[in-house]
Design a protein around this motif. Structure first.
Motif, PDB file in Angstrom:
ATOM      1  N   ARG A 142     -12.444  -9.689  16.708  1.00 54.84           N
ATOM      2  CA  ARG A 142     -11.965 -10.727  15.754  1.00 54.84           C
ATOM      3  C   ARG A 142     -10.907 -10.018  14.851  1.00 54.84           C
ATOM      4  O   ARG A 142     -10.601 -10.728  13.905  1.00 54.84           O
ATOM      5  CB  ARG A 142     -13.223 -10.897  14.974  1.00 54.84           C
ATOM      6  N   VAL A 143     -10.367  -8.960  15.122  1.00 52.49           N
ATOM      7  CA  VAL A 143      -9.364  -8.164  13.912  1.00 52.49           C
ATOM      8  C   VAL A 143      -8.497  -7.603  14.944  1.00 52.49           C
ATOM      9  O   VAL A 143      -8.407  -7.235  15.981  1.00 52.49           O
ATOM     10  CB  VAL A 143     -10.194  -7.141  13.225  1.00 52.49           C
ATOM     11  N   ARG A 144      -7.109  -7.488  14.235  1.00 48.07           N
ATOM     12  CA  ARG A 144      -6.016  -6.759  14.831  1.00 48.07           C
ATOM     13  C   ARG A 144      -5.246  -6.176  13.637  1.00 48.07           C
ATOM     14  O   ARG A 144      -5.081  -6.863  12.482  1.00 48.07           O
ATOM     15  CB  ARG A 144      -5.148  -7.769  15.503  1.00 48.07           C
ATOM     16  N   VAL A 145      -5.197  -4.971  13.919  1.00 50.63           N
ATOM     17  CA  VAL A 145      -4.114  -4.000  12.835  1.00 50.63           C
ATOM     18  C   VAL A 145      -2.740  -4.293  13.177  1.00 50.63           C
ATOM     19  O   VAL A 145      -2.517  -3.679  14.318  1.00 50.63           O
ATOM     20  CB  VAL A 145      -4.850  -2.639  12.714  1.00 50.63           C
ATOM     21  N   SER A 146      -2.185  -4.679  12.217  1.00 53.67           N
ATOM     22  CA  SER A 146      -0.505  -4.886  12.756  1.00 53.67           C
ATOM     23  C   SER A 146       0.032  -3.469  11.740  1.00 53.67           C
ATOM     24  O   SER A 146       0.209  -3.591  10.529  1.00 53.67           O
ATOM     25  CB  SER A 146      -0.130  -5.966  12.218  1.00 53.67           C
ATOM     26  N   MET A 147       0.547  -2.338  12.357  1.00 54.12           N
ATOM     27  CA  MET A 147       1.151  -1.421  11.587  1.00 54.12           C
ATOM     28  C   MET A 147       2.524  -1.484  11.588  1.00 54.12           C
ATOM     29  O   MET A 147       3.444  -1.461  12.613  1.00 54.12           O
ATOM     30  CB  MET A 147       0.681  -0.270  12.306  1.00 54.12           C
ATOM     31  N   THR A 148       3.223  -1.541  10.435  1.00 49.67           N
ATOM     32  CA  THR A 148       4.832  -1.694  10.369  1.00 49.67           C
ATOM     33  C   THR A 148       5.383  -0.213  10.563  1.00 49.67           C
ATOM     34  O   THR A 148       4.902   0.666   9.960  1.00 49.67           O
ATOM     35  CB  THR A 148       5.108  -1.912   8.953  1.00 49.67           C
ATOM     36  N   VAL A 149       6.224  -0.189  11.706  1.00 52.13           N
ATOM     37  CA  VAL A 149       7.192   0.860  11.904  1.00 52.13           C
ATOM     38  C   VAL A 149       8.481   0.366  12.106  1.00 52.13           C
ATOM     39  O   VAL A 149       8.682  -0.091  13.349  1.00 52.13           O
ATOM     40  CB  VAL A 149       6.334   1.885  13.124  1.00 52.13           C
ATOM     41  N   GLU A 150       9.085   0.286  11.195  1.00 57.36           N
ATOM     42  CA  GLU A 150      10.387  -0.273  11.167  1.00 57.36           C
ATOM     43  C   GLU A 150      11.563   0.493  12.026  1.00 57.36           C
ATOM     44  O   GLU A 150      12.661   0.126  12.432  1.00 57.36           O
ATOM     45  CB  GLU A 150      11.163  -0.591   9.836  1.00 57.36           C
ATOM     46  N   ILE A 167       6.980   7.921   8.748  1.00 53.77           N
ATOM     47  CA  ILE A 167       6.800   7.357  10.185  1.00 53.77           C
ATOM     48  C   ILE A 167       5.865   8.120  10.945  1.00 53.77           C
ATOM     49  O   ILE A 167       5.102   7.787  11.805  1.00 53.77           O
ATOM     50  CB  ILE A 167       8.013   7.290  10.735  1.00 53.77           C
ATOM     51  N   ASN A 168       5.951   9.657  10.865  1.00 53.79           N
ATOM     52  CA  ASN A 168       5.026  10.356  11.889  1.00 53.79           C
ATOM     53  C   ASN A 168       3.708  10.088  11.514  1.00 53.79           C
ATOM     54  O   ASN A 168       2.691   9.932  12.308  1.00 53.79           O
ATOM     55  CB  ASN A 168       5.260  11.808  11.897  1.00 53.79           C
ATOM     56  N   ALA A 169       3.318   9.841  10.168  1.00 50.32           N
ATOM     57  CA  ALA A 169       1.863   9.579   9.834  1.00 50.32           C
ATOM     58  C   ALA A 169       1.390   8.182  10.390  1.00 50.32           C
ATOM     59  O   ALA A 169       0.407   8.071  10.615  1.00 50.32           O
ATOM     60  CB  ALA A 169       1.708   9.674   8.295  1.00 50.32           C
ATOM     61  N   ARG A 170       2.420   7.315  10.447  1.00 49.33           N
ATOM     62  CA  ARG A 170       1.979   6.010  11.057  1.00 49.33           C
ATOM     63  C   ARG A 170       1.936   6.037  12.659  1.00 49.33           C
ATOM     64  O   ARG A 170       0.961   5.502  13.090  1.00 49.33           O
ATOM     65  CB  ARG A 170       3.068   4.922  10.735  1.00 49.33           C
TER      66      ARG A 170
END
Length: 273
Positions: A142-150, A167-170
């Motif tokens: 029921r969940v999705r994590v959307s992680m921004t990496v531009e 960025i590396n931490a993401r």
């Protein structure tokens, strides 16, 4: 780095009707008002919430008091009326630095674990989301994590979003979410200048990528972003070609060499429940 001013507020409501870009959701939910990441291109800078404040976007954050109790009531009410899908969050990062201390976002997740919505999208660029893997797992599919990496280029990140996490931490956070089994996507939004190897770096971390840019994603065909003067950053770097409505195609073409087409989503469709 800009210092943020924090204040405590008693919100009257937390769940807002999903409209416009988020019309695929019944509700949006913002644990904070304001965001200390203060990204240069953030379209929220052009919205009333920001325009009517004295301080510049990124310099103030309102922390919502008794938010869990209010969400519990509102969620119960909303679910009684039908399907509930929640986008968290549309005008702030739910895992900005103040969340380490205040845990408003975590309190929201605790409520949703007890009384789950049909779907929750967690939109963030912060590695702090890994702290809540225990709760995210309890929400299952029921969940999705959307992680921004531009971008995959730290030098570019520092120019456009100096106060945002490295960025590396993401990348590391995407790896941890995958290992734990939390449904996740990488969101290249907005498309910033990146290297040819960017898709190869994402491949082991996610099986879903969403690409969005200023022209599709700021809710005004790029006009809001234009007003912010972000273009000058591209000019200073000599990367003007990346500030074109067609620039995203280069990134999509590179992704297609590494990802199957059905794992690549464009703009709004990538955020849909």
């Amino acid at each position: 780095m800009m210092q943020s001013e924090f204040s405590y507020k008693n919100p009257k409501t937390l769940l807002n009707k999903g409209t416009g870009y988020l019309s695929g959701y019944t509700h949006s939910l913002n644990p904070y008002t304001g965001c200390s990441f203060g990204c240069s291109y953030c379209y929220v800078r052009q919205m009333p919430v920001s325009l009517f404040r004295k301080g510049e976007w990124g310099t103030w954050v309102d922390i919502k008091l008794d938010a869990a109790e209010l969400l519990r009531k509102e969620l119960r009410k909303a679910k009684a009326k039908g399907k509930v899908t929640i986008f968290m969050s549309s005008s702030t990062d739910p895992y900005q630095p103040i969340e380490y201390k205040e845990r408003v976002t975590r309190s929201h997740l605790e409520v949703m674990v007890e009384d789950p919505p049909d779907f929750l999208l967690v939109q963030t660029r912060s590695p702090l989301v890994r702290r809540d893997i225990d709760l995210l797992l309890r929400l299952g599919d029921r969940v999705r994590v959307s992680m921004t990496v531009e971008t995959d280029l730290e030098g570019i990140r520092k120019v456009f979003t100096p106060a945002a996490p490295p960025i590396n931490a993401r990348f590391k956070t995407l790896e941890l979410l995958k290992e734990a089994g939390v449904p996740t996507q990488a969101t290249i939004a907005p498309v910033l200048p990146s290297s040819e190897d960017f898709p190869k770096k994402l491949k082991p971390l996610v099986s879903r990528v969403c690409v969005d840019d200023y022209f599709m994603g700021d809710g005004s065909g790029g006009k809001r972003t234009k007003k912010l003067g972000v273009r000058t950053l591209y000019d200073q770097l000599g990367l003007e070609e990346w500030y074109e409505p067609s620039a995203y195609r280069l990134v999509v073409d590179r992704l297609k060499q590494v990802f199957p087409e059905e794992q690549i989503y464009l703009s709004q469709q990538g955020f849909e429940p």
